[in-house]
Design a protein around this motif. Structure first.
Motif, PDB file in Angstrom:
ATOM      1  N   GLN A  45      19.399  12.429 -57.974  1.00 40.16           N
ATOM      2  CA  GLN A  45      20.464  11.964 -58.864  1.00 40.16           C
ATOM      3  C   GLN A  45      20.752  10.480 -58.624  1.00 40.16           C
ATOM      4  O   GLN A  45      21.047  10.079 -57.491  1.00 40.16           O
ATOM      5  N   PRO A  46      20.687   9.658 -59.681  1.00 35.91           N
ATOM      6  CA  PRO A  46      20.971   8.231 -59.530  1.00 35.91           C
ATOM      7  C   PRO A  46      22.383   7.960 -58.999  1.00 35.91           C
ATOM      8  O   PRO A  46      23.330   8.657 -59.353  1.00 35.91           O
ATOM      9  N   VAL A  47      22.479   6.945 -58.149  1.00 37.22           N
ATOM     10  CA  VAL A  47      23.756   6.420 -57.672  1.00 37.22           C
ATOM     11  C   VAL A  47      23.822   4.993 -58.197  1.00 37.22           C
ATOM     12  O   VAL A  47      22.870   4.219 -58.021  1.00 37.22           O
ATOM     13  N   VAL A  48      24.928   4.661 -58.876  1.00 35.69           N
ATOM     14  CA  VAL A  48      25.008   3.386 -59.579  1.00 35.69           C
ATOM     15  C   VAL A  48      26.003   2.452 -58.886  1.00 35.69           C
ATOM     16  O   VAL A  48      27.102   2.870 -58.508  1.00 35.69           O
ATOM     17  N   ASN A  49      25.594   1.207 -58.713  1.00 35.63           N
ATOM     18  CA  ASN A  49      26.463   0.175 -58.158  1.00 35.63           C
ATOM     19  C   ASN A  49      27.500  -0.217 -59.217  1.00 35.63           C
ATOM     20  O   ASN A  49      27.135  -0.607 -60.328  1.00 35.63           O
ATOM     21  N   THR A  50      28.776  -0.103 -58.878  1.00 35.21           N
ATOM     22  CA  THR A  50      29.836  -0.329 -59.860  1.00 35.21           C
ATOM     23  C   THR A  50      29.812  -1.764 -60.389  1.00 35.21           C
ATOM     24  O   THR A  50      30.010  -1.987 -61.581  1.00 35.21           O
ATOM     25  N   ALA A  51      29.579  -2.731 -59.497  1.00 35.81           N
ATOM     26  CA  ALA A  51      29.652  -4.147 -59.882  1.00 35.81           C
ATOM     27  C   ALA A  51      28.477  -4.557 -60.765  1.00 35.81           C
ATOM     28  O   ALA A  51      28.670  -5.237 -61.776  1.00 35.81           O
ATOM     29  N   ILE A 217      42.190   8.173 -54.269  1.00 31.24           N
ATOM     30  CA  ILE A 217      40.898   7.488 -54.408  1.00 31.24           C
ATOM     31  C   ILE A 217      41.068   5.997 -54.080  1.00 31.24           C
ATOM     32  O   ILE A 217      40.273   5.417 -53.335  1.00 31.24           O
ATOM     33  N   ALA A 218      42.130   5.390 -54.606  1.00 32.60           N
ATOM     34  CA  ALA A 218      42.382   3.968 -54.346  1.00 32.60           C
ATOM     35  C   ALA A 218      42.582   3.712 -52.852  1.00 32.60           C
ATOM     36  O   ALA A 218      42.067   2.745 -52.293  1.00 32.60           O
ATOM     37  N   ALA A 219      43.327   4.603 -52.201  1.00 30.87           N
ATOM     38  CA  ALA A 219      43.603   4.422 -50.766  1.00 30.87           C
ATOM     39  C   ALA A 219      42.327   4.581 -49.941  1.00 30.87           C
ATOM     40  O   ALA A 219      42.079   3.803 -49.017  1.00 30.87           O
ATOM     41  N   ILE A 220      41.500   5.570 -50.284  1.00 31.80           N
ATOM     42  CA  ILE A 220      40.243   5.758 -49.534  1.00 31.80           C
ATOM     43  C   ILE A 220      39.332   4.552 -49.744  1.00 31.80           C
ATOM     44  O   ILE A 220      38.746   4.043 -48.792  1.00 31.80           O
ATOM     45  N   SER A 221      39.230   4.051 -50.992  1.00 29.13           N
ATOM     46  CA  SER A 221      38.332   2.892 -51.192  1.00 29.13           C
ATOM     47  C   SER A 221      38.842   1.664 -50.457  1.00 29.13           C
ATOM     48  O   SER A 221      38.034   0.907 -49.921  1.00 29.13           O
ATOM     49  N   SER A 222      40.155   1.459 -50.432  1.00 25.98           N
ATOM     50  CA  SER A 222      40.617   0.239 -49.775  1.00 25.98           C
ATOM     51  C   SER A 222      40.452   0.363 -48.257  1.00 25.98           C
ATOM     52  O   SER A 222      40.097  -0.604 -47.583  1.00 25.98           O
ATOM     53  N   LEU A 223      40.642   1.567 -47.734  1.00 27.57           N
ATOM     54  CA  LEU A 223      40.398   1.794 -46.300  1.00 27.57           C
ATOM     55  C   LEU A 223      38.927   1.545 -45.967  1.00 27.57           C
ATOM     56  O   LEU A 223      38.598   0.828 -45.019  1.00 27.57           O
ATOM     57  N   ALA A 224      38.033   2.126 -46.783  1.00 30.02           N
ATOM     58  CA  ALA A 224      36.595   1.965 -46.551  1.00 30.02           C
ATOM     59  C   ALA A 224      36.218   0.489 -46.624  1.00 30.02           C
ATOM     60  O   ALA A 224      35.488  -0.023 -45.777  1.00 30.02           O
ATOM     61  N   ASN A 225      36.746  -0.175 -47.629  1.00 29.17           N
ATOM     62  CA  ASN A 225      36.458  -1.595 -47.819  1.00 29.17           C
ATOM     63  C   ASN A 225      36.882  -2.409 -46.601  1.00 29.17           C
ATOM     64  O   ASN A 225      36.140  -3.261 -46.103  1.00 29.17           O
ATOM     65  N   ALA A 226      38.076  -2.120 -46.088  1.00 31.40           N
ATOM     66  CA  ALA A 226      38.583  -2.831 -44.911  1.00 31.40           C
ATOM     67  C   ALA A 226      37.719  -2.564 -43.684  1.00 31.40           C
ATOM     68  O   ALA A 226      37.614  -3.393 -42.789  1.00 31.40           O
ATOM     69  N   GLU A 243      36.279   4.704 -65.919  1.00 31.92           N
ATOM     70  CA  GLU A 243      37.190   3.565 -66.003  1.00 31.92           C
ATOM     71  C   GLU A 243      38.177   3.584 -64.834  1.00 31.92           C
ATOM     72  O   GLU A 243      38.439   2.570 -64.193  1.00 31.92           O
ATOM     73  N   LEU A 244      38.680   4.769 -64.555  1.00 32.01           N
ATOM     74  CA  LEU A 244      39.649   4.929 -63.472  1.00 32.01           C
ATOM     75  C   LEU A 244      39.022   4.621 -62.108  1.00 32.01           C
ATOM     76  O   LEU A 244      39.610   3.932 -61.269  1.00 32.01           O
ATOM     77  N   ILE A 245      37.805   5.080 -61.914  1.00 31.63           N
ATOM     78  CA  ILE A 245      37.106   4.851 -60.642  1.00 31.63           C
ATOM     79  C   ILE A 245      36.830   3.356 -60.453  1.00 31.63           C
ATOM     80  O   ILE A 245      36.999   2.814 -59.364  1.00 31.63           O
ATOM     81  N   ARG A 246      36.432   2.696 -61.530  1.00 31.51           N
ATOM     82  CA  ARG A 246      36.209   1.245 -61.465  1.00 31.51           C
ATOM     83  C   ARG A 246      37.493   0.541 -61.063  1.00 31.51           C
ATOM     84  O   ARG A 246      37.497  -0.344 -60.210  1.00 31.51           O
ATOM     85  N   MET A 247      38.600   0.946 -61.685  1.00 30.21           N
ATOM     86  CA  MET A 247      39.892   0.329 -61.414  1.00 30.21           C
ATOM     87  C   MET A 247      40.290   0.525 -59.949  1.00 30.21           C
ATOM     88  O   MET A 247      40.896  -0.345 -59.337  1.00 30.21           O
ATOM     89  N   HIS A 248      39.926   1.662 -59.384  1.00 29.96           N
ATOM     90  CA  HIS A 248      40.341   1.963 -58.012  1.00 29.96           C
ATOM     91  C   HIS A 248      39.364   1.441 -56.962  1.00 29.96           C
ATOM     92  O   HIS A 248      39.526   1.719 -55.775  1.00 29.96           O
ATOM     93  N   GLY A 249      38.357   0.695 -57.394  1.00 26.96           N
ATOM     94  CA  GLY A 249      37.570  -0.077 -56.446  1.00 26.96           C
ATOM     95  C   GLY A 249      36.473   0.643 -55.682  1.00 26.96           C
ATOM     96  O   GLY A 249      36.046   0.154 -54.641  1.00 26.96           O
ATOM     97  N   CYS A 250      35.975   1.792 -56.156  1.00 30.23           N
ATOM     98  CA  CYS A 250      34.829   2.417 -55.493  1.00 30.23           C
ATOM     99  C   CYS A 250      33.590   1.555 -55.751  1.00 30.23           C
ATOM    100  O   CYS A 250      33.369   1.108 -56.872  1.00 30.23           O
TER     101      CYS A 250
END
Ligand code: C2E
Ligand code: MG
Ligand code: MG
Ligand code: MG
Length: 290
Positions: A45-51, A217-226, A243-250
């Motif tokens: 299954q493809p995994v896509v880079n959000t950016a 989701i937003a909290a997990i992505s920001s923790l992971a990012n940090a 759209e929501l996932i993009r907004m929350h920074g995954c």
């Protein structure tokens, strides 16, 4: 009469257990045969880079085409394989197969393979992985191992040693199904993960009014990012979820919105079209609740 009815019920229950045990034994025998005769496959299954909206890699997902029952879900046969001790050999096959397929794909493409806690506890695992990588002639960071936090329930010295050995081999490590178990921050602090995979349970329903999933989701992505880790949101099915996932920074997205798991031939053909990915799916899964 009540006693008779009770006994009757007991007998029915016991017969059901026998049937279930027999079916399980048979499944186990058929699984042994499938392993020996090439009856298992990996789908990707493809995994896509959000950016960049490009395919960054695949997740390898095991498939069993049963001679009579057709495709059987890994949700069903992986637990059987774990009970029967077959998962270690099956997992080794999957790692070797994924490495061979990686050797054919562009160098920027990674592949993630699921590792059962029983495989993780096997002291031979790091050596098997190093051998598979060397035989395929790929660089180790293209292979990512998906591990669930249940590996931390075992003795911690052995677990730490395995993590160190895998990092020494140079593979990437992903924490799978994050949010479904204990989700202890201690695991994130101590274990050398490169990625957190946010379980699809958080994605599902995240777009519903009043849902708290988006905040999680937003909290997990920001923790992971940090912590310098990537995040993949699993099971993204709709444009609204995307759209929501993009907004929350995954940083990465995996789900039917981009692609279902593909056969090897389909994955090869998909890569031949280039890495650019395009979402295709419904805007919303359901009508919003009134
Ligand atoms: P997982 O590792 O969390 O894999 C993700 C699952 O989500 C896959 O199910 C995938 O097909 C499914 N999925 C992906 N995108 C979507 C989506 O948009 N919507 C929905 N509804 N589902 C989506 P699959 O292939 O049935 O695998 C189920 C589980 O079986 C995996 O969960 C993993 O825990 C296990 N598994 C699969 N292959 C292997 C393997 O080679 N070894 C081991 N030990 N376990 C495996
Ligand atoms: Mg996985
Ligand atoms: Mg998962
Ligand atoms: Mg899962």
């Amino acid at each position: 009469a009540a006693k008779d009815a009770g006994r009757g019920r007991y007998r029915v229950f016991s017969d059901d257990l026998h049937v279930a045990a027999r079916e399980r034994n048979q499944l186990e025998e058929e699984l042994r045969l499938a392993i020996d005769t090439g009856g298992l496959q990996l789908h990707y299954q493809p995994v896509v880079n959000t950016a960049t909206e490009e395919i960054s890699g695949f997740e390898a997902l095991m498939r069993w085409n049963h001679p009579k029952q057709g495709w059987i879900s890994p949700e069903k046969f992986v637990p059987v394989a774990e009970d029967a001790g077959l998962i270690v050999a099956m997992g080794e096959w999957a790692i070797r197969q994924a490495c061979r397929d990686l050797a054919r794909w562009p160098k920027s493409v990674r592949c993630a393979v699921n590792v059962s806690p029983l495989q993780f506890a096997d002291p031979a695992l790091p050596g098997v992985i190093a051998d598979a990588i060397a035989k395929a002639g790929i660089s180790p960071e293209r292979l990512e191992l998906e591990i669930t936090e249940s590996v931390f329930l075992d003795d911690s010295e052995g677990t730490d040693a395995t993590f160190a050995a895998l990092k020494a081999v140079g593979v990437r490590l992903a924490l799978d199904d994050f949010g479904t178990g204990y989700s202890s921050l201690g695991y994130l602090k101590n274990a050398p993960f490169d990625k957190i995979k946010i379980d699809q349970g958080f994605v599902r329903g995240a777009t519903m009014p009043g849902s708290r999933n988006g905040a999680i989701i937003a909290a997990i992505s920001s923790l992971a990012n940090a912590l310098g880790m990537d995040t993949t949101a699993e099971g993204v099915e709709t444009l609204d979820e995307l759209e929501l996932i993009r907004m929350h920074g995954c940083s990465h997205i995996q789900g039917y919105i981009y692609s279902k798991p593909l056969s090897t031939a389909e994955a090869d053909a998909r890569l031949a079209e280039g890495l650019k990915a395009r979402p295709s799916g419904p805007r919303a899964a359901r009508e919003p609740r009134q």
